[in-house]
Design a protein around this motif. Structure first.
Motif: not given
Ligand SMILES: Nc1ncnc2c1ncn2[C@@H]1O[C@H](COP(=O)(O)O)[C@@H](O)[C@H]1O
Ligand SMILES: Nc1ncnc2c1ncn2[C@@H]1O[C@H](COP(=O)(O)O)[C@@H](O)[C@H]1O
Ligand SMILES: Nc1ncnc2c1ncn2[C@@H]1O[C@H](COP(=O)(O)O)[C@@H](O)[C@H]1O
Ligand code: NA
Ligand code: NA
Ligand code: NA
Lengths: 105, 330, 105, 330, 105, 330
Positions: C4, C7-8, C102-105
């Motif tokens: 994904t 999501s970065f 890396v972020s919360v999806p």
């Protein structure tokens, strides 16, 4: 550029900071993803969305753990697929960056 | 009672710690030292309590247990009502603060014991049983109040449930409480000659080790005290009024219901007046993360604790003396 | 590349090493710059322009603190403007590098 | 005096620590253990000193204070002159080293006390008062010498000023000094029965705890000793000559000016001969960062400390005996 | 991009994790290579080819040390030439990455 | 012997630690506390042993030394044969596990001493000498077995050699062993009045400190115990059978060869039955990195240690009683 350029391998460096009490869950996840190495620093402090965590405060006893993991892109890919759904739950911070691992000549 | 009765080493070391903090000395005790002394003190108190318990009259011991439970559950509820009603403190902070006042401070209790020993006053064995019992209900009632507050304010409730159960278990598996109860159990079953072998470590050198603990707590109190501006006048006032109210309850219960001697009444008053800074703060940090720790820590460590140690104990003792003289004047 | 990618989030990773006794000044600076997170590791040792700092030496008791802060470019910009004039005074080391959070999806 | 009088546990544990270092054993005590024992020893020494002070004759106590101040200010100046004049040591290193010699080593002092106790010699209460007093002046004079050196060598002077003030305050708010003075104050005011309660912790088990401390310091001394090559012959010689000179001053003052018994004279000599490794090194590291710590640490911990513990104490004792026999031969 | 771009210097960040008992050998190597600074974090834990090293296990007492060293490319080049033959012997992990050192204005 | 003789504080605190682990309490002692108590206990045991040694009959002491060496070298070899032959354990793991059983556990030994003290049974001074001696041979034989295993399995042999020498040195410079022997030497030379000064710290409060140590070890044992599934039935069985076999050897040697009293025989049995968890595990981790630590730690800490403390000691004592009654029935 370096004397033996062929001895560097491009890798991903994953750096995670979480509350120390969640560390075991994270490590378990790592072992399930079959990583081959990681480094842990405990008793870290910090500040984040849940406020200050002062590692010198022996009344509240709140610590963070810093975890560094180096692996190749495939492994990182695999790992992050597992990790990402849990990130919100874990809290803290998860970074990924590029690095070169110096390999045995 | 003269000023010299205040010159108890334990109290003086507490003052030294506060003074060190005040003059911004670089004096600092290793955190592990604090942890180790806490472990040592809890075991020492537990063993001693267990020994007393083994020799105690069961009926009297049960009365003490009931009184302890009444304080542990009752005082936080009163504190919560006052904080919400008079102070307009938001529900979750009120719940977190309240929980502290149901619990007790082993440090304050031991200082009171040192104080009584210094002036040669004897006391009953039961208060130490109460001490061991009062930590758990306070944590539980803190959780209940937090749950209630969340329902009132419409916070998360599903995640809450699992958390709740987890934390109720916590109130019993909590390390400090386990150590206290475990040592109490051990103290109550070991034979006299066996106890005799471990007595030098847990009793003979206890009061000295307490001095080092209180010096450390003095520094901690000093540090927290300096934050009292951020806490506001109402809360600081509460941090002094609440122990006074608790002490009044304690005096009443100790004298009229439990019928203790002056020393015993003083200790019951101290138990009701004091508030926890060992088991409860980390439990509340986990259970009510929305509450601001600087509120409950400043109150419990920076206001109520030093107040009790320096002013409260002799005051409660005088009151106990007065009570005794007035109502048993023969 | 990753499952994904969206999501970065590109971020700046600031890493500072200073003498532990200066840490509070630095943190104050951070809070003034309204950062939203940092991580601290204390009791580090090292070697720099002021000589060796051996964390095992209980006679001299000299420690370094390592501070890691992740933020977006704007915040980093703001922060460094505040930080730079003080860097000489603080001593130690201040690094900046790129990373992906890396972020919360 | 026979060899058996050297077989004091404290000294033997020091030797054990050095031996462990010599044979490269992996023996290692936790750093926090060192810190904790230091805290414990300082409080113990302070309390004991305070108790003695309370019972002391004020005039005699004042004489001791004056002598302590004279040593604290005088010895570093002499050391500085010798280091600069004879040794051609650069000014800032000379200042840093000098400061250590004005101060005292509580470990050496307590070893001397253990030594005297071992051979059954009594001593006056005043030296312990001197011990408490000598740490501050040494730090102050170190700062003054550093300031002077910087002016001479044309170093920074503006930043200096604030630093200077900051460090002068430090000489009094320093944790170890505060602990020592604070406990002394406490020891001098608490009542006899109160003191009695904390005595087992601070006196009864003191000498045993000192053994563990000295074992640890033996390892530390061994580690530093191994660096003595890098320090040069002159400095190592200085590290032995300076305590001898200090001891001579101490013997003179103790015998002729203060008029103490053999035990008391020995202790005064030890105070003057010993040099600090608790409060002064970190203070100098902060105050004179240009100075090389391996110089003053090797000297104080690796040379002077073991010299005093192993050779010095019995030597000063013999000298005190001789002095007493020669000048009071009745 | 940043207020004073000219105040950043491109550097190499070398990050090494080894068993703590080998740290002194590594530091000696560094001093021989005349590095001008490094930072050490001790009592780290981790997992690698030699198994788990749990820093909380006071029976086995196995620790890792994390060493971070920032230097320019030349120095890094020089250092790695010295380091690489020993890497196998040292075990652990050796990374290299790019960073910007914020310099005194 | 009644159930009440099991109610020794040391054993109960061990049980408390295991219980805390069982109910997943968050009780945790600082690792440095463990290290400090280990240092303290080793010195205390050593000093006491040295004191006894000084007063001992040289011939008898030598017999004890021979017995200790026989156990230290013999038991691991037997263990190795059993593990290889019956258990089909791979050579290196077998070597690492075996080494543990040649050594002793100071904690188990001291618990046995507390047990005997609790029921008022006296014992000889020699077992403590054996305790000090048995750690080194076990490490050495572990290295030899590992070397042998490697040759058999065709592992590296060049690197081995240097390692071997390094580790043989280690078996003597090992911190714990050095501390034990050093304190023993000190205990045997210091004068009575000197020893008297340090006795309160090293003897008077010893049994109390041991309780805290055993509580900590109980938690550790509980943690390891929970891994016993991964270790397999054979090894767990071995972890109980081996101490029983060792105890049988100890009973035989203690009664027939050394001719000790019931208390002394019990202690010899405990020495032979117990296995190390202080000096040997880290030594094996270094010497035989290929061996799986969870095998030897689970066995030594999770199985044999609790078995000895809770079941073994009273059992060995009963056996010693029986032996004494049967073979000296006059
Ligand atoms: N932006 C950030 N930079 C560095 N560390 C962070 C950041 N955000 C969070 N952390 C670390 O993660 C811990 C937990 O974060 P949180 O769960 O948001 O409170 C904090 O105490 C910090 O140590
Ligand atoms: N080039 C460098 N690489 C890594 N750490 C450094 C470097 N320079 C300084 N440090 C760290 O910063 C601390 C203080 O540096 P300084 O103020 O130069 O003595 C040192 O003790 C090191 O821990
Ligand atoms: N891939 C990796 N990522 C992060 N740390 C590692 C990695 N591999 C090894 N390490 C660290 O290096 C230590 C020693 O590694 P080793 O010598 O392979 O057992 C481990 O305990 C880890 O802390
Ligand atoms: Na209360
Ligand atoms: Na001196
Ligand atoms: Na054995």
């Amino acid at each position: 550029m370096f004397s033996t350029p062929e001895s560097f391998v491009s890798m991903k460096r994953i750096e995670i900071v979480i509350h120390e009490e969640r560390l075991n869950d994270l490590i378990q996840l790592f072992h399930e993803a079959e990583v081959y190495g990681y480094t842990i620093i405990k008793k870290a402090g910090g500040f984040g969305s849940t406020g200050e965590r002062d590692q010198d405060d022996f009344i509240l006893e709140q610590y963070n753990a810093v975890l560094v993991l180096v692996c190749d892109k495939n492994q990182a890919d695999k790992l992050l697929t597992v990790l990402q759904p849990k990130i919100k739950d874990f809290g803290g911070m998860c970074l990924i960056s590029d690095c070169q691992r110096v390999s045995v000549p | 009672m003269s000023i010299s009765s205040l010159l108890v080493p334990a109290i003086l070391f507490f003052a030294l710690g506060m003074f060190a903090c005040l003059i911004k000395s670089d004096l600092k005790f290793p955190p592990d030292m604090h942890r180790m002394i806490v472990i040592y003190l809890l075991i020492g108190i537990g063993l001693h309590g267990g020994k007393e318990l083994a020799a105690a009259d069961m009926g009297d011991a049960l009365s003490a247990v009931w009184a302890a439970l009444a304080f542990g559950f009752g005082l936080p509820i009163i504190a919560y009502i006052v904080l919400r009603g008079l102070g307009k403190i938001d529900p979750l902070n009120a719940a977190a603060i309240s929980a502290h006042y149901g619990s007790v401070s082993a440090g304050t209790y031991m200082t009171a014991v040192a104080f009584l020993a210094g002036i040669g006053v004897t006391y009953e064995a039961y208060p130490i049983i109460m001490l061991a019992i009062m930590e758990s209900p306070a944590i539980m009632i803190g959780l209940v109040l937090a749950g209630y507050s969340r329902r009132v304010t419409g916070g998360e409730s599903k995640a809450d449930k699992g958390m709740m159960k987890h934390l109720l278990i916590d109130a019993f598996t909590n390390g400090s409480i386990l150590l206290l109860f475990g040592s109490m159990a051990i103290g109550s079953v070991v034979s006299e000659p066996s106890y005799h072998k471990i007595e030098p470590f847990f009793e003979l050198i206890f009061m000295g080790a307490l001095c080092i603990f209180l010096c450390d707590m003095g520094m901690e109190a000093g540090k927290r005290l300096s934050e009292f501006k951020s806490v506001g006048v109402f809360l600081v006032g509460f941090g002094i009024a609440m122990p006074l109210f608790g002490a009044a309850c304690g005096l009443f219960v100790g004298h009229f219901l439990l019928g203790y001697s002056i020393g015993g009444i003083t200790l019951v008053a101290v138990l009701a007046a004091s508030c926890s800074y060992i088991a409860v703060p980390p439990a509340m940090r986990l259970a009510i993360p929305e509450a601001n720790p600087s509120f409950y820590l400043t109150l419990s460590l920076g206001v109520t604790f030093p107040f009790n140690v320096v002013v409260g104990i002799p005051m409660y003792y005088s009151a106990a003396q007065y009570l005794h003289a007035t109502y048993y004047p023969w």
